[in-house]
Design a protein around this motif. Structure first.
Motif: not given
Length: 770
Positions: A621-648
Motif C-alpha cells: 500500500h505504501l509503495q502504491e501510494t508513493l507511485l500514485k502521488y509521484k512522491v520520492p520514498s526518501k521523503l517518508v519516514t516510518i516511526e516505530l516504538t521500541e514496544r512495537d519492535m519487541i512484540e514482532n
C-alpha cells in the motif's frame, strides 16, 4: 401441479416403450433406407458393368467384321478399280452376314464411294467425321448418321497403301434398348448432346426427354411421395462435337412397396407393445404404490412424534418388508438423534457445558429465584500460545480439564456451567448464606491453578477471572453475561487474576463500542472528522524546517475531541489500526505531493504500530501510494516504538529491511524508555533514533538527563544514526541540543502540531523571521 407416483410409473413405462419403439422404427427405417440405397447403387453399378461388357462385345464383333472386310483381296481389288457393283454387293452381303446396319466405304478424302443402303445420307462434313473416327483408332465410337445412332468403327483399306476407309456399325434401336433392359433389369435410354433421347426402352411421351420423364414420375407412399426412378448416366465414346450418353433408370416401386410394408409392420408391433406396456405398468404401479401410501401415513405419524406407528400390508414383498423395517429403525434413530441434536443445540461438544444461547435461557430462569446468583467468568491466559507451541490437542485437553475442575468444585452447589468462547468459561452458582462471592472465587481460583498433567506434560495455567452477583449488578441475563465478560477482560487488561465488576463499567464499555463504530464511520465517510496535524522539526545543521511529524486528530461530529491515545488504542483492539494507518499514509503522502506542487520540499514522519508493520498489505500500500502521488520514498519516514519492535521482532526486522530497500527512512521512536538493549540496537535496520521527551522536557535543569542525551547522541552517530529530540519546551534546552550535536529537534517551543494550511502559514512566518 403434482402428479402421483402411480401416474409417473405408468408415464415412465409408456415413455420407455415409446422411446424403444421409436428408436427401433427409426433404426429400421434408417438401416433399410441405407440398404435400399446401396442395393439400388449396386444394381446400377452391375448394370453399368453389363452394359460395358455388351459394348465391348459389340466392339470386338465390329472390329472382326471390319478386319475381315478390309482384308478381303477381291474387295480390295474392287475398291482399287472402283467396281461399284462389286463393292455394293460385298458391303450388302457382309452387313447381312453380321447383322450390321451400317456399311460405308469412303475414299481418302471422305467422299462416299458406296454403302449398304442406297438412301443413306452422310453428314455434310464427312471428311471431319472420318478424321474424328480415325482418332479413336481401333475403338468403336457412337455416331449419329441420318438421324440414327450407331456404334461404329472405321478401318483403312490398304493395297498396300491406304486407298479407302470402311465404316461398319450397329444401329442402336429400341429393340437393343429393350434387350439391355432384360439383361440389366433397368430401363435404358440413349441421349445425345442436345438432351434429345434417341432410343429408350421406355415409352416416352412425345417431345419429353428421359430425364424430364423420370424426374416427373413419383410414387405415392405411406408418408408422402417419392421419386419412381433412380438415374445413372454413363458417357459413351463419341465424336468430339457430339456427346452421347446412356441413362440407366432403376424402377424403385417394388423396393418402396417392400419398405413401406416393413415400416407398417413395425408401427403395428410398436402400438401393440405400447398397449401391453400400459396395462403392465398400471398393474405394477398399483401394486407398488399401495404399500407406499401406507408408508406415507406412517411417515406422517413420525412427523407428529408417533414413532411406534406400523404398516399393515396383506401381501408385502420382501423389499416392502425391508422398507417397513427400515422405517421403524428410522423412527428409533430419529428419536435418539433428536435428543442428541437438542443437546448439541444447547451444549458445547467439547466440555458438555451450555452454549451462549442456552446460558441466557437458563440464567433468565434462575433470576426468577429470590436467591442471589454468582456469575464467574474464567478466561484461560496464554491458551493461544499453548496451541501454537504444543498443538491444538494439548490446548483442547487444557479446556476439558479446566471444565472438569470447575464442575468438581461446584458439586455441592446449585450450579450451571457454560462455554462462551474458545477459552471463555462461565459458572453460575446459587449463593449460600456462609459463602460470599469472594470466598467462592478464591477457592475456585486455587482449584484451577493447581498443576495439570496432560499427555505426559506438567502445565501450570493462569486465569483472568471476572465476577459479579445478581441482582446487585443486574436483573437481565444479557446484561449480566456481558458485564461478567467485561470484568474478565478488565482482569486481563490490568494484569490481575480476579476482577469484580463495578457499576458503571458497562456504560464505559458501551461507550468504547460506540467510539469504535463512529471511528469506522469516520474512516468510511472521510467527512473531515479525522485529519492530520504536522509538528515541525528543526534541522540543526541547516537551521531550516525540512521535516515534520504527522499526527492524527479526531474531532467527532458533535464537536468533541477524542484523545489520539484513546482511539488509536481502540483501533488496535478492534482490528481497525491497519485501515486507519492506510488512511494516514494516503493523506500524508498526498499532502507531501501538494506541498511539492507549491515548491515546498518537506519530509514527513508517519507513526505505525506493530500490527501495521507485520501486515502483508502495509508495504504494497505504501509503495502504491508513493507511485500514485509521484512522491520520492526518501521523503517518508516510518516511526516505530521500541514496544512495537519487541512484540514482532523477527517479522518487524524483515519489514524494516523491505522499507529500507524501498528507500524510506526508518526511525525508532521513544528511545530510552523501552527495553531495547544495545545488542538489539545494533541489529535493527534503522536510520534514526528519536529520544523520548522524558529526557528533553527539563533538559536544561537535569544534569542526569544531559548525560543520557549526550551519550545517546554520541552512540547514535557512531552507529550511523541521526538523532531527533522531541519535547523541546524552551530555548535553553534547544541550545544544549545544538551544542551536543543533535540532528533534529521538535517540541512546543518551536510549534505545536498544526493542520496543513496553518503549518504552511507558520512556515512562511518562520522563514521570514529567520
Amino acid at each position: 401441479m403434482l402428479t402421483s407416483l402411480k401416474h409417473r410409473i405408468i408415464a415412465l413405462c409408456i415413455g420407455l416403450v415409446v422411446l424403444t419403439a421409436t428408436g427401433s422404427l427409426m433404426g429400421t427405417w434408417w438401416s433399410s433406407s441405407q440398404f435400399n440405397e446401396r442395393k439400388t447403387q449396386e444394381a446400377i453399378s452391375v448394370a453399368e458393368n453389363v452394359y460395358t461388357q455388351y459394348l465391348q462385345a459389340k466392339q470386338r464383333l465390329l472390329l472382326t467384321a471390319a478386319s475381315v472386310l478390309t482384308s478381303d483381296f477381291g474387295f480390295k481389288q474392287a475398291v482399287a478399280t472402283r467396281d461399284a457393283e462389286t463393292i455394293a454387293s460385298v458391303l450388302y452381303n457382309h452387313s447381312q452376314r453380321i447383322d450390321a446396319e451400317l456399311m460405308v466405304l469412303l475414299d481418302t478424302s471422305g467422299n462416299l464411294i458406296s454403302a449398304n443402303r442406297q438412301d443413306l445420307q452422310l453428314p455434310s462434313d464427312s471428311r471431319s467425321v472420318m478424321r474424328d473416327l480415325l482418332s479413336h483408332e481401333d475403338d468403336s465410337t457412337f455416331i449419329v448418321i441420318d438421324k440414327t445412332l450407331y456404334q461404329a468403327i472405321i478401318l483403312p483399306v490398304k493395297a498396300p497403301r491406304t486407298i479407302a476407309f470402311t465404316i461398319v456399325g450397329f444401329a442402336i434401336t429400341p429393340a437393343v434398348a429393350k434387350d439391355l433392359r432384360k439383361v440389366t433389369g433397368m430401363e435404358v435410354s440413349f441421349v445425345v448432346e442436345t438432351g434429345t433421347t434417341k432410343v429408350s426402352s421406355m415409352a416416352l411421351p412425345e417431345g419429353m426427354g428421359v430425364l424430364e420423364y423420370t424426374n416427373a414420375k413419383r410414387v405415392q407412399r405411406i408418408m408422402g411421395t417419392s421419386p419412381m426412378y433412380a438415374n445413372a448416366s454413363v458417357a459413351l465414346p463419341a465424336l468430339t462435337d457430339s456427346a452421347v450418353s446412356v441413362i440407366l433408370s432403376a424402377d424403385l416401386k417394388t423396393d418402396y412397396a417392400e419398405f413401406d410394408k416393413m415400416v407398417l409392420t413395425v408401427v403395428v408391433l410398436s402400438l401393440v407393445t405400447v398397449l401391453l406396456g400400459f396395462l403392465a405398468s398400471g398393474f405394477l404401479a398399483r401394486n407398488l404404490t399401495r404399500p407406499l401410501q401406507q408408508l406415507t401415513q406412517m411417515a406422517k405419524a413420525f412427523a407428529q412424534g408417533n414413532y411406534k406407528a406400523k404398516v399393515a400390508s396383506t401381501k408385502p414383498s420382501s423389499e416392502i418388508c425391508a422398507l417397513m423395517d427400515a422405517f421403524h429403525d428410522m423412527g428409533e434413530n430419529i428419536q435418539s438423534r433428536e435428543a442428541q441434536i437438542r443437546f448439541a443445540a444447547s451444549h458445547d461438544s467439547m466440555t458438555g457445558f451450555l452454549n451462549r444461547s442456552a446460558t441466557l435461557e437458563t440464567l433468565n430462569i434462575r433470576l426468577i429465584s429470590e436467591m442471589p446468583q454468582y456469575l464467574i467468568g474464567v478466561d484461560i491466559k496464554g491458551l493461544r500460545h499453548i496451541n501454537d507451541k504444543l498443538g491444538p490437542r494439548i490446548g483442547d485437553e487444557c479446556i476439558v480439564q479446566v471444565a472438569e475442575r470447575m464442575q468438581k468444585h461446584a458439586s455441592d452447589f446449585n450450579a450451571e456451567f457454560a462455554r462462551l468462547g474458545g477459552d471463555e468459561l462461565l459458572v453460575v452458582v446459587e449463593g449460600k448464606a456462609d459463602w460470599s462471592i469472594e470466598r467462592y472465587v478464591t477457592t475456585l481460583k486455587l482449584a484451577l491453578e493447581a498443576t495439570y498433567h496432560i499427555q505426559g506434560l506438567e502445565l501450570t495455567l493462569r486465569f483472568s477471572i471476572g465476577a459479579l452477583s445478581a441482582p446487585e449488578h443486574g436483573d437481565n441475563a444479557e446484561d449480566l453475561l456481558r458485564r461478567t465478560l467485561i470484568a474478565a477482560d478488565n482482569a486481563a487488561q490490568e494484569g490481575v487474576n480476579v476482577y469484580y465488576y463495578r457499576k458503571g463499567e458497562d456504560e464505559e464499555y458501551l461507550a468504547r463500542l460506540q467510539l469504535i463504530d463512529e471511528l469506522k464511520q469516520a474512516l468510511s465517510d472521510n467527512d473531515g472528522q479525522l485529519f492530520m496535524a504536522y509538528q515541525p522539526k528543526l534541522n540543526f545543521r541547516t537551521h531550516q524546517i525540512d521535516k515534520v511529524e504527522s499526527l492524527i486528530r479526531w474531532r467527532r461530529s458533535n464537536g468533541e475531541w477524542v484523545s489520539p491515545e484513546m482511539f488509536i488504542d481502540l483501533a488496535e483492539q478492534s482490528g481497525l489500526i491497519v485501515e486507519l494507518t492506510q488512511w494516514v499514509i494516503d493523506t500524508v503522502v498526498g499532502q507531501i505531493a501538494a506541498w511539492q506542487s507549491k515548491g515546498i520540499v518537506m519530509k514527513a514522519a508517519i507513526n505505525v504500530s506493530a500490527q501495521d508493520i507485520v501486515d502483508e498489505g502495509f508495504l504494497p500500500h505504501l509503495q502504491e501510494t508513493l507511485l500514485k502521488y509521484k512522491v520520492p520514498s526518501k521523503l517518508v519516514t516510518i516511526e516505530l516504538t521500541e514496544r512495537d519492535m519487541i512484540e514482532n521482532e523477527t517479522k518487524g526486522i524483515a519489514a524494516l529491511n523491505s522499507l529500507k530497500a524501498l528507500g524510506a527512512v526508518v526511525s525508532l521512536d521513544d528511545y530510552g524508555v523501552g527495553q531495547t538493549s544495545l545488542g538489539r540496537l545494533k541489529m535493527l535496520p534503522i536510520d534514526e533514533l528519536k529520544l523520548d521527551k522524558v529526557f528533553i522536557l527539563k533538559l536544561n535543569e537535569s544534569h542526569e538527563d544531559q548525560c543520557i542525551v549526550q551519550s545517546t547522541i554520541s552512540l547514535g552517530h557512531q552507529l550511523g544514526f541521526s538523532v531527533v529530540a522531541e519535547g523541546v519546551e524552551n530555548q535553553a534546552s534547544l541550545t544544549l541540543l545544538r551544542e551536543m550535536g543533535c540532528d533534529y529537534a521538535q517540541g512546543y517551543y518551536l510549534s505545536r502540531p498544526l493542520p496543513a494550511l496553518e503549518f504552511e502559514k507558520w512556515l512562511g512566518e518562520y522563514h521570514e523571521a529567520g
